[in-house]
Write a protein that holds these residues in place. Structure first.
Motif, PDB file in Angstrom:
ATOM      1  N   ALA A  57      75.906  76.443  33.489  1.00  0.00           N
ATOM      2  CA  ALA A  57      77.194  76.720  34.136  1.00  0.00           C
ATOM      3  C   ALA A  57      77.988  75.429  34.334  1.00  0.00           C
ATOM      4  CB  ALA A  57      76.977  77.433  35.466  1.00  0.00           C
ATOM      5  N   GLU A  58      77.324  74.338  34.712  1.00  0.00           N
ATOM      6  CA  GLU A  58      78.008  73.060  34.872  1.00  0.00           C
ATOM      7  C   GLU A  58      78.516  72.556  33.521  1.00  0.00           C
ATOM      8  OE1 GLU A  58      77.103  68.697  36.780  1.00  0.00           O
ATOM      9  OE2 GLU A  58      75.704  69.466  35.275  1.00  0.00           O
ATOM     10  N   LYS A  59      77.691  72.665  32.507  1.00  0.00           N
ATOM     11  CA  LYS A  59      78.075  72.212  31.168  1.00  0.00           C
ATOM     12  C   LYS A  59      79.294  72.983  30.669  1.00  0.00           C
ATOM     13  CE  LYS A  59      76.132  71.372  26.624  1.00  0.00           C
ATOM     14  NZ  LYS A  59      74.939  71.308  25.805  1.00  0.00           N
ATOM     15  N   LEU A  60      79.302  74.290  30.882  1.00  0.00           N
ATOM     16  CA  LEU A  60      80.441  75.099  30.460  1.00  0.00           C
ATOM     17  C   LEU A  60      81.692  74.747  31.258  1.00  0.00           C
ATOM     18  CD1 LEU A  60      78.644  78.519  29.965  1.00  0.00           C
ATOM     19  CD2 LEU A  60      79.598  77.046  28.182  1.00  0.00           C
ATOM     20  N   ALA A  61      81.545  74.490  32.553  1.00  0.00           N
ATOM     21  CA  ALA A  61      82.691  74.110  33.394  1.00  0.00           C
ATOM     22  C   ALA A  61      83.288  72.789  32.916  1.00  0.00           C
ATOM     23  CB  ALA A  61      82.267  74.007  34.858  1.00  0.00           C
ATOM     24  N   LYS A  62      82.445  71.849  32.560  1.00  0.00           N
ATOM     25  CA  LYS A  62      82.928  70.551  32.095  1.00  0.00           C
ATOM     26  C   LYS A  62      83.639  70.650  30.748  1.00  0.00           C
ATOM     27  CE  LYS A  62      79.825  67.526  34.653  1.00  0.00           C
ATOM     28  NZ  LYS A  62      78.732  66.551  34.582  1.00  0.00           N
ATOM     29  N   SER A  63      83.302  71.664  29.957  1.00  0.00           N
ATOM     30  CA  SER A  63      83.961  71.852  28.660  1.00  0.00           C
ATOM     31  C   SER A  63      85.128  72.834  28.768  1.00  0.00           C
ATOM     32  CB  SER A  63      82.950  72.325  27.619  1.00  0.00           C
ATOM     33  OG  SER A  63      82.523  73.644  27.925  1.00  0.00           O
ATOM     34  N   ASN A  64      85.523  73.166  29.999  1.00  0.00           N
ATOM     35  CA  ASN A  64      86.633  74.094  30.273  1.00  0.00           C
ATOM     36  C   ASN A  64      86.418  75.493  29.712  1.00  0.00           C
ATOM     37  OD1 ASN A  64      88.195  72.266  31.790  1.00  0.00           O
ATOM     38  ND2 ASN A  64      88.914  71.315  29.889  1.00  0.00           N
ATOM     39  N   CYS A  65      85.169  75.882  29.581  1.00  0.00           N
ATOM     40  CA  CYS A  65      84.818  77.239  29.164  1.00  0.00           C
ATOM     41  C   CYS A  65      84.595  78.069  30.428  1.00  0.00           C
ATOM     42  CB  CYS A  65      83.555  77.225  28.313  1.00  0.00           C
ATOM     43  SG  CYS A  65      83.056  78.845  27.734  1.00  0.00           S
ATOM     44  N   ARG A  66      85.367  79.126  30.581  1.00  0.00           N
ATOM     45  CA  ARG A  66      85.281  79.936  31.794  1.00  0.00           C
ATOM     46  C   ARG A  66      84.128  80.931  31.720  1.00  0.00           C
ATOM     47  NH1 ARG A  66      90.927  82.490  32.927  1.00  0.00           N
ATOM     48  NH2 ARG A  66      89.488  83.945  33.853  1.00  0.00           N
ATOM     49  N   ILE A  67      83.414  81.047  32.818  1.00  0.00           N
ATOM     50  CA  ILE A  67      82.414  82.102  32.954  1.00  0.00           C
ATOM     51  C   ILE A  67      82.793  82.912  34.189  1.00  0.00           C
ATOM     52  CG2 ILE A  67      80.567  80.870  31.776  1.00  0.00           C
ATOM     53  CD1 ILE A  67      79.420  80.137  34.497  1.00  0.00           C
ATOM     54  N   GLY A  68      82.387  84.168  34.213  1.00  0.00           N
ATOM     55  CA  GLY A  68      82.775  85.047  35.311  1.00  0.00           C
ATOM     56  C   GLY A  68      82.165  84.655  36.637  1.00  0.00           C
ATOM     57  N   GLY A  69      80.886  84.395  36.652  1.00  0.00           N
ATOM     58  CA  GLY A  69      80.204  84.070  37.892  1.00  0.00           C
ATOM     59  C   GLY A  69      78.746  83.722  37.622  1.00  0.00           C
ATOM     60  N   VAL A  70      78.080  83.257  38.660  1.00  0.00           N
ATOM     61  CA  VAL A  70      76.681  82.852  38.564  1.00  0.00           C
ATOM     62  C   VAL A  70      75.911  83.531  39.690  1.00  0.00           C
ATOM     63  CG1 VAL A  70      75.084  80.889  38.703  1.00  0.00           C
ATOM     64  CG2 VAL A  70      77.308  80.602  37.582  1.00  0.00           C
ATOM     65  N   ILE A  71      74.771  84.117  39.347  1.00  0.00           N
ATOM     66  CA  ILE A  71      73.877  84.707  40.336  1.00  0.00           C
ATOM     67  C   ILE A  71      72.581  83.900  40.315  1.00  0.00           C
ATOM     68  CG2 ILE A  71      72.555  86.748  41.022  1.00  0.00           C
ATOM     69  CD1 ILE A  71      74.730  88.428  39.559  1.00  0.00           C
ATOM     70  N   LEU A  72      72.203  83.379  41.467  1.00  0.00           N
ATOM     71  CA  LEU A  72      70.960  82.616  41.590  1.00  0.00           C
ATOM     72  C   LEU A  72      70.027  83.350  42.541  1.00  0.00           C
ATOM     73  CD1 LEU A  72      72.485  79.035  42.055  1.00  0.00           C
ATOM     74  CD2 LEU A  72      71.565  80.031  39.951  1.00  0.00           C
ATOM     75  N   GLN A  73      68.861  83.720  42.043  1.00  0.00           N
ATOM     76  CA  GLN A  73      67.872  84.391  42.884  1.00  0.00           C
ATOM     77  C   GLN A  73      66.719  83.438  43.141  1.00  0.00           C
ATOM     78  OE1 GLN A  73      66.927  88.488  42.073  1.00  0.00           O
ATOM     79  NE2 GLN A  73      64.847  88.232  42.816  1.00  0.00           N
TER      80      GLN A  73
END
Length: 127
Positions: free
Chosen positions: A6-22
Motif C-alpha cells: 500500500a505504501e509503495k502504491l501510494a508513492k507511485s500515485n496509484c490509488r487503492i480503495g482501502g486497506v484492511i489489517l487484521q
C-alpha cells in the motif's frame, strides 16, 4: 506485506480503495521485543510505512491477542494519517486466531467490513 504494498502504491500515485489489517504487527522484532525504533533487518516494519498510505485503513484486532499484542493494533492506528483513519474494530476477548469465531452468529464482523466498504464507496462518489 500489506503496508509495504500500500505504501509503495501510494508513492507511485496509484490509488487503492482501502486497506484492511487484521491482527497487524508493528514489526517482526517488536512482537518479541518492546523496541521504540526499527532495528536493521526488522521485517514487516508496518509502523514505519502505515503513515505513508494514502487510503482509508481499517484495523481489526482482538483485545486478548496472545501472538501479536493488542497494543500493536492501537499504535498502528495512531500512526495512520488522520484523514485515512477509519474507526478500528477492537474485538473484545478475541485472540489472534479466533476473531471470526468470536464474532460468529452476531454478524458484527461482516457488518463492520460492509460499513468500511460503504465508506470507501462514499468517498469515491464525493471525488
Amino acid at each position: 506485506v500489506c503496508c509495504y504494498l500500500a505504501e509503495k502504491l501510494a508513492k507511485s500515485n496509484c490509488r487503492i480503495g482501502g486497506v484492511i489489517l487484521q491482527s497487524p504487527l508493528m514489526s517482526a522484532y517488536r512482537v518479541a521485543f518492546n523496541f521504540r525504533f526499527t532495528m536493521p533487518g526488522d521485517r514487516f516494519s508496518n509502523i514505519d510505512k502505515i503513515g505513508n498510505i494514502k487510503s482509508p485503513i481499517f484495523i481489526i484486532h482482538g483485545t486478548r491477542d496472545e501472538v501479536v499484542p493488542f497494543w500493536h493494533g492501537q499504535e498502528l492506528y495512531l500512526a495512520i494519517a488522520e484523514e485515512f483513519q477509519y474507526k478500528p474494530f477492537w474485538v473484545k476477548d478475541a485472540g489472534h486466531n479466533n476473531i471470526e469465531l468470536n464474532c460468529q452468529g452476531s454478524g458484527i464482523l461482516q457488518n463492520k467490513l460492509g460499513d468500511f466498504i460503504l465508506h470507501i464507496k462514499q468517498l469515491r462518489k464525493g471525488e
